[in-house]
Design a protein around this motif. Structure first.
Motif, PDB file in Angstrom:
ATOM      1  N   GLY A  20       0.894  -1.306  -0.062  1.00  0.00           N
ATOM      2  CA  GLY A  20      -0.127  -0.039   0.046  1.00  0.00           C
ATOM      3  C   GLY A  20       0.801   1.359  -0.032  1.00  0.00           C
ATOM      4  O   GLY A  20       0.347   2.405   0.264  1.00  0.00           O
ATOM      5  N   ARG A  21       2.103   1.355  -0.306  1.00  0.00           N
ATOM      6  CA  ARG A  21       2.910   2.236  -0.313  1.00  0.00           C
ATOM      7  C   ARG A  21       2.988   2.956  -1.646  1.00  0.00           C
ATOM      8  O   ARG A  21       3.299   2.538  -2.619  1.00  0.00           O
ATOM      9  N   GLU A  22       2.507   4.254  -1.503  1.00  0.00           N
ATOM     10  CA  GLU A  22       2.326   5.051  -3.102  1.00  0.00           C
ATOM     11  C   GLU A  22       3.701   5.593  -3.288  1.00  0.00           C
ATOM     12  O   GLU A  22       4.377   6.398  -2.235  1.00  0.00           O
ATOM     13  N   THR A  23       4.145   5.459  -4.233  1.00  0.00           N
ATOM     14  CA  THR A  23       5.415   5.925  -4.787  1.00  0.00           C
ATOM     15  C   THR A  23       5.425   6.633  -6.033  1.00  0.00           C
ATOM     16  O   THR A  23       4.720   6.403  -6.981  1.00  0.00           O
ATOM     17  N   LEU A  24       6.270   7.654  -6.088  1.00  0.00           N
ATOM     18  CA  LEU A  24       6.361   8.647  -7.238  1.00  0.00           C
ATOM     19  C   LEU A  24       8.049   8.696  -7.504  1.00  0.00           C
ATOM     20  O   LEU A  24       8.713   9.029  -6.834  1.00  0.00           O
ATOM     21  N   ILE A  25       8.091   8.221  -8.887  1.00  0.00           N
ATOM     22  CA  ILE A  25       9.552   8.394  -9.250  1.00  0.00           C
ATOM     23  C   ILE A  25       9.675   9.074 -10.692  1.00  0.00           C
ATOM     24  O   ILE A  25       8.934   8.829 -11.565  1.00  0.00           O
ATOM     25  N   LEU A  26      10.593   9.902 -10.780  1.00  0.00           N
ATOM     26  CA  LEU A  26      10.864  10.631 -12.025  1.00  0.00           C
ATOM     27  C   LEU A  26      11.818   9.504 -12.853  1.00  0.00           C
ATOM     28  O   LEU A  26      12.779   9.056 -12.247  1.00  0.00           O
ATOM     29  N   VAL A  27      11.393   9.672 -13.968  1.00  0.00           N
ATOM     30  CA  VAL A  27      11.950   8.344 -14.860  1.00  0.00           C
ATOM     31  C   VAL A  27      12.440   9.099 -16.413  1.00  0.00           C
ATOM     32  O   VAL A  27      11.855  10.315 -16.571  1.00  0.00           O
ATOM     33  N   GLN A  28      13.303   8.523 -17.150  1.00  0.00           N
ATOM     34  CA  GLN A  28      13.710   8.704 -18.453  1.00  0.00           C
ATOM     35  C   GLN A  28      13.294   7.613 -19.225  1.00  0.00           C
ATOM     36  O   GLN A  28      13.830   6.315 -19.129  1.00  0.00           O
ATOM     37  N   ILE A  29      12.588   7.847 -20.427  1.00  0.00           N
ATOM     38  CA  ILE A  29      12.048   6.679 -21.230  1.00  0.00           C
ATOM     39  C   ILE A  29      13.430   6.476 -21.915  1.00  0.00           C
ATOM     40  O   ILE A  29      13.863   7.315 -22.772  1.00  0.00           O
ATOM     41  N   THR A  30      13.822   5.284 -22.089  1.00  0.00           N
ATOM     42  CA  THR A  30      15.022   4.953 -22.859  1.00  0.00           C
ATOM     43  C   THR A  30      15.021   3.833 -24.141  1.00  0.00           C
ATOM     44  O   THR A  30      15.786   4.069 -24.990  1.00  0.00           O
ATOM     45  N   ASN A  31      13.785   3.459 -24.042  1.00  0.00           N
ATOM     46  CA  ASN A  31      13.461   2.673 -25.350  1.00  0.00           C
ATOM     47  C   ASN A  31      11.748   2.616 -25.617  1.00  0.00           C
ATOM     48  O   ASN A  31      11.200   2.238 -24.394  1.00  0.00           O
ATOM     49  N   VAL A  32      11.520   2.336 -26.729  1.00  0.00           N
ATOM     50  CA  VAL A  32       9.965   2.306 -27.187  1.00  0.00           C
ATOM     51  C   VAL A  32       9.860   1.348 -28.295  1.00  0.00           C
ATOM     52  O   VAL A  32      10.545   1.547 -29.405  1.00  0.00           O
ATOM     53  N   PHE A  33       9.021   0.385 -27.891  1.00  0.00           N
ATOM     54  CA  PHE A  33       8.831  -0.395 -28.976  1.00  0.00           C
ATOM     55  C   PHE A  33       7.228  -0.876 -29.221  1.00  0.00           C
ATOM     56  O   PHE A  33       6.295  -1.533 -28.585  1.00  0.00           O
ATOM     57  N   VAL A  34       6.699   0.161 -30.131  1.00  0.00           N
ATOM     58  CA  VAL A  34       5.276   0.348 -30.207  1.00  0.00           C
ATOM     59  C   VAL A  34       4.738  -0.870 -30.686  1.00  0.00           C
ATOM     60  O   VAL A  34       3.666  -1.363 -30.322  1.00  0.00           O
ATOM     61  N   ALA A  35       5.263  -1.650 -31.672  1.00  0.00           N
ATOM     62  CA  ALA A  35       4.467  -2.878 -32.314  1.00  0.00           C
ATOM     63  C   ALA A  35       4.441  -3.909 -31.187  1.00  0.00           C
ATOM     64  O   ALA A  35       3.423  -4.721 -31.203  1.00  0.00           O
ATOM     65  N   GLU A  36       5.044  -3.758 -30.059  1.00  0.00           N
ATOM     66  CA  GLU A  36       5.072  -4.967 -28.937  1.00  0.00           C
ATOM     67  C   GLU A  36       4.364  -4.147 -27.701  1.00  0.00           C
ATOM     68  O   GLU A  36       3.946  -4.852 -26.848  1.00  0.00           O
ATOM     69  N   GLU A  37       3.878  -2.916 -27.962  1.00  0.00           N
ATOM     70  CA  GLU A  37       3.406  -2.074 -26.900  1.00  0.00           C
ATOM     71  C   GLU A  37       4.257  -2.023 -25.576  1.00  0.00           C
ATOM     72  O   GLU A  37       3.555  -2.056 -24.509  1.00  0.00           O
ATOM     73  N   ARG A  38       5.459  -2.012 -25.764  1.00  0.00           N
ATOM     74  CA  ARG A  38       6.389  -2.157 -24.404  1.00  0.00           C
ATOM     75  C   ARG A  38       7.340  -1.035 -24.680  1.00  0.00           C
ATOM     76  O   ARG A  38       7.646  -0.356 -25.758  1.00  0.00           O
ATOM     77  N   PHE A  39       7.770  -0.495 -23.543  1.00  0.00           N
ATOM     78  CA  PHE A  39       8.746   0.482 -23.382  1.00  0.00           C
ATOM     79  C   PHE A  39       9.532   0.299 -21.870  1.00  0.00           C
ATOM     80  O   PHE A  39       9.201  -0.525 -21.056  1.00  0.00           O
ATOM     81  N   GLY A  40      10.665   0.935 -22.072  1.00  0.00           N
ATOM     82  CA  GLY A  40      11.455   0.868 -20.816  1.00  0.00           C
ATOM     83  C   GLY A  40      12.246   2.204 -20.388  1.00  0.00           C
ATOM     84  O   GLY A  40      11.986   3.277 -21.070  1.00  0.00           O
TER      85      GLY A  40
END
Length: 120
Positions: A71-91
């Motif tokens: 139940g711990r709410e967490t907020l993290i600032l991130v930077q998107i490093t890769n996007v694979f739209v065909a697979e609907e995935r990103f990291g």
């Protein structure tokens, strides 16, 4: 110091990742985190916004929010490093990781509380 290579992958990851399925949001948009480590995450939810524009975009800085199994709410600032739209995935990688967020992620990666609950 000897090193033994058991297997090889084509990934550039330098940390261990734990497979997990967790509802979360990226800049208020619903996504699913599918793996997480101490330096980054993988997620489902990438899509094409227009013919030439995907969401999220590589290099984009965003706010990742989730609530863990305790139940711990967490907020993290991130930077998107890769996007694979065909697979609907990103990291992405964690851009700024406060101490309390580090503790939450460490618990998720190590499965600490789940092991303790199983032992009781």
């Amino acid at each position: 110091m000897a090193t033994r290579i058991v297997g090889s992958t084509n990934e550039r990851r330098r940390d261990r990742r734990r497979d997990i399925v967790m509802e979360s949001t990226l800049d208020g948009q619903p996504i699913y985190i599918v793996d997480i480590g101490l330096s980054g995450f993988g997620a489902e939810g990438a899509r094409m916004e227009t013919k030439d524009l995907s969401w999220p975009m590589e290099g984009q800085r965003s706010e990742l929010r989730f609530t863990d199994y305790k139940g711990r709410e967490t907020l993290i600032l991130v930077q998107i490093t890769n996007v694979f739209v065909a697979e609907e995935r990103f990291g992405g990688k964690f851009y700024e990781l406060p101490g309390d967020a580090f503790d939450v992620i460490q618990d998720l990666v190590m499965l600490r509380d789940l092991r303790r609950a199983a032992a009781e």
